[in-house]
Design an enzyme around this catalytic site. Structure first.
Site, short mmCIF file in Angstrom:
data_model
loop_
_atom_site.label_atom_id
_atom_site.label_comp_id
_atom_site.label_asym_id
_atom_site.label_seq_id
_atom_site.Cartn_x
_atom_site.Cartn_y
_atom_site.Cartn_z
N GLU A 1 -5.45 -1.07 15.39
CA GLU A 1 -6.42 -1.76 14.61
C GLU A 1 -5.79 -3.03 14.11
O GLU A 1 -4.73 -3.04 13.26
CB GLU A 1 -7.10 -0.86 13.35
CG GLU A 1 -8.20 -1.50 12.59
CD GLU A 1 -8.25 -0.89 11.35
OE1 GLU A 1 -8.16 0.28 11.26
OE2 GLU A 1 -8.23 -1.52 10.23
N ARG B 1 1.29 -4.89 13.01
CA ARG B 1 0.84 -4.46 14.47
C ARG B 1 0.37 -5.36 15.31
O ARG B 1 0.71 -5.08 16.67
CB ARG B 1 -0.78 -3.66 13.87
CG ARG B 1 -0.63 -2.53 13.08
CD ARG B 1 -1.77 -2.02 12.72
NE ARG B 1 -1.52 -0.77 11.56
CZ ARG B 1 -2.40 0.03 11.30
NH1 ARG B 1 -3.86 -0.35 11.43
NH2 ARG B 1 -2.26 0.98 10.31
N ARG C 1 2.49 1.66 10.39
CA ARG C 1 1.84 1.92 8.96
C ARG C 1 3.19 1.94 8.07
O ARG C 1 4.08 2.83 7.81
CB ARG C 1 1.57 3.17 8.90
CG ARG C 1 0.64 3.67 7.71
CD ARG C 1 -0.04 5.00 8.06
NE ARG C 1 -0.76 5.14 9.15
CZ ARG C 1 -2.24 4.89 8.89
NH1 ARG C 1 -2.56 4.29 7.75
NH2 ARG C 1 -3.10 4.98 10.01
N SER D 1 -9.86 -5.94 10.54
CA SER D 1 -11.41 -4.99 10.22
C SER D 1 -12.22 -6.06 9.54
O SER D 1 -11.71 -6.83 8.67
CB SER D 1 -10.81 -4.12 9.16
OG SER D 1 -11.74 -3.22 9.01
N ARG E 1 0.75 -1.12 0.18
CA ARG E 1 -0.17 0.03 -0.13
C ARG E 1 0.99 1.20 -0.04
O ARG E 1 1.92 1.59 0.86
CB ARG E 1 -0.97 -0.14 1.33
CG ARG E 1 -1.92 -1.30 1.26
CD ARG E 1 -2.71 -1.04 2.47
NE ARG E 1 -3.55 -2.11 2.41
CZ ARG E 1 -4.68 -2.72 3.58
NH1 ARG E 1 -4.87 -1.63 4.31
NH2 ARG E 1 -5.18 -3.65 3.45
#
Length: 449
Positions: free
Chosen positions: A347, A389, A275, A350, A260
């Site tokens: 997070e 994470r 990130r 999801s 990403r």
RNA sequence: GGAGGGGUCGCAUAGCCCGGUCUAGUGCGCCCGCCUGCUAAGUGGGUCUAGGGGGUUAUACCUCUAGCGCGGGUUCAAAUCCCGCCCCCUCCGCCA
């Protein structure tokens, strides 16, 4: 993709959806206008084609040359009209398609209304953050100190937001990946090994294109895009297929790296591995009957929660409000785990019910029985889990005063090796090993195997 | 990368040379029915998808348009002729 026929019949549903998401409702009227224009032209075009087809058949039967030439001349006139209409439709149709493709999914009725992530609602929480008798360190300090995380070399190799893991860290991460996959297999998911590059239409089908073009890495020479999540190839897997209703639900899981570009978060979370431009993730995916998707979302969420619970995390579950809901999602839960070093909720998963949104874009259907009409399946996806994470949370939550990190119980068997054991095990064991290591002045370079 | 063969309505195939009679045939499978007292045989019919229009409470149904790997072109007319591309198979070459 939304249902254009439904939009035509009940546009208010779609205006309501856009309003809830805080987006411009003008899109609905633009779609309606383009749709009407298209249908008007189409009706004329088809009438003209019909005229030509009829004429052609007659010409085929004609014997007399003069009459034949005359008929041909007349047909040419019709063709000119057809050409004009075809040009018009070639302009309107792509525009309509683009507009429809831009429309986000409709939020489920029970999704809370809200403007952005601050209005997401916590629906469940478990555990209490651990008490430390020392100042817990962040993973960007812990990792390099243990010799398992190397930011400088990641930057040297690939630029900012890339990192290198090695030794016991690399092994722990591999153990985590394998454990996650095996855990999901035990939950009834079928494991897949998938291409990490996909074609453009597959990207479109998963809802990534055209909207998230700027987020994606791409091979310009070939029609190939790097997957930002396994959800993409897992959606594409059955693109264009008609599934047998008897086989539903299909429960799939896959590990893939994820790429990403993260242009929207420039300058955000620049430290550490929260990130990054490339990360590993294990994904769960379901194809199911429309009536089952709400229930399956709860199953998916519970399966994801089971992973964070097994890893011993303090976690909470949020339902995303309409303003924070992803483009393709009908309803989404996020699972966040507490991490004391970065001092925030991360997070790690999801879980979304996408409804028929991706199924429409990817043309994935099913038949209730032989000969029955085809219907679109519903699809769901959920991370189980995002690896960096989760690694942050493992390192930071399980850190010991001496800088060692206890390996979570469930990973021990897989993560065991001689030296890593000293760094990553139980508190007492770690203490003993750590003192031994510090005597050897190896605490910062304990990454050899 | 080179040479050859191939891609047709679930599967298997015909049609392509020589454009119209293709509303794409046939076999298998599947669905509905008939016959025969019993999972066999026979027999009649049906059986792709998408979109537009009509029709219906909703189905059903009627009708038109498009689709024969994908995209262009020629033509009144393309599964059929021409060009480009993709994929599969066989062989050769090269390389992990």
């Amino acid at each position: 993709m939304i249902d254009l026929q439904l939009l035509r019949q009940q546009p208010e549903i779609f205006r309501e959806a856009l309003r809830k998401r805080g987006e411009d409702i003008a899109l609905v009227d633009e779609i309606l206008a383009a749709d009407e224009a298209r249908r008007k032209i189409l009706a004329e075009l088809e009438a003209l084609r019909n005229q030509r087809n009829t004429a052609s058949k007659e010409i085929g039967k004609m014997k007399e040359d003069a009459a034949r030439e005359d008929a041909k001349a007349r047909a040419r006139v019709v063709n000119e009209k057809i050409d004009a209409r075809e040009k018009e439709i070639a302009e309107v149709e792509p525009r309509l398609r683009a507009l429809v493709a831009e429309h986000p999914n409709i939020p489920a009725p029970d999704v809370p209304i809200g403007k952005d992530e601050t209005e997401n609602v916590i629906i469940k929480s478990f555990g209490k953050p651990r008490d430390f008798d020392f100042e817990p360190r962040a993973h960007w300090d812990l990792g390099p100190a243990l010799g398992i995380l190397d930011f400088e070399r990641g930057i040297k190799l690939a630029g900012s937001r890339f990192f290198v893991m090695s030794g016991a860290g690399a092994k722990l991460q591999r153990a985590l990946l394998q454990w996650l996959l095996d855990f999901h297999i035990a939950q009834g998911y079928r494991e897949f090994q998938l291409p990490y590059l996909v074609k453009e239409d597959i990207m479109f089908g998963a809802g990534q294109l055209p909207k998230f073009r700027d987020n994606l890495y791409r091979d310009y020479e070939r029609d190939a895009w790097f997957v930002p999540t396994a959800e993409v190839p897992l959606t594409g897997l059955h693109a264009g297929e008609i599934l047998n209703a008897k086989n539903l639900p299909l429960n799939y899981t896959a590990y893939t790296p994820c790429w990403r570009k993260e242009p929207m978060s420039a300058g955000k979370d620049v430290r550490g591995i929260k990130r990054v431009y490339q990360f590993d993730k294990v994904e769960m995916y379901k194809y199911c009957l429309p009536a089952e998707s709400a229930k399956e979302l709860e199953n998916l969420l519970n399966d994801a929660i089971a992973t964070v619970a097994a890893l011993g995390f303090t976690y909470r579950v949020k339902i995303l409000c309409t303003g924070d809901l992803g483009f393709s999602a009908h309803k989404t839960y996020d699972i966040e785990v507490w991490s004391p070093g970065v001092n925030e909720w991360l997070e790690v998963s999801s879980c979304s019910n996408v409804g028929d949104f991706q199924a429409r874009r990817s043309n994935i259907r099913f038949r209730r029985e032989a000969g029955a009409k085809t219907e679109f399946v519903h699809t769901l996806n959920g991370s189980g889990l995002g690896v960096p994470r989760t690694m942050i949370a493992i390192l930071e939550n399980n850190q010991q005063k001496d800088g060692s990190v206890a390996v979570p119980e469930v990973l021990r068997e897989r993560a065991m090796n001689r030296v890593a054991l000293c760094l990553f095990r139980t508190a007492s064991r770690a203490k003993r090993c750590a003192s031994k290591l510090s005597r050897r002045k190896k605490i910062s370079r304990a990454d050899e195997l």
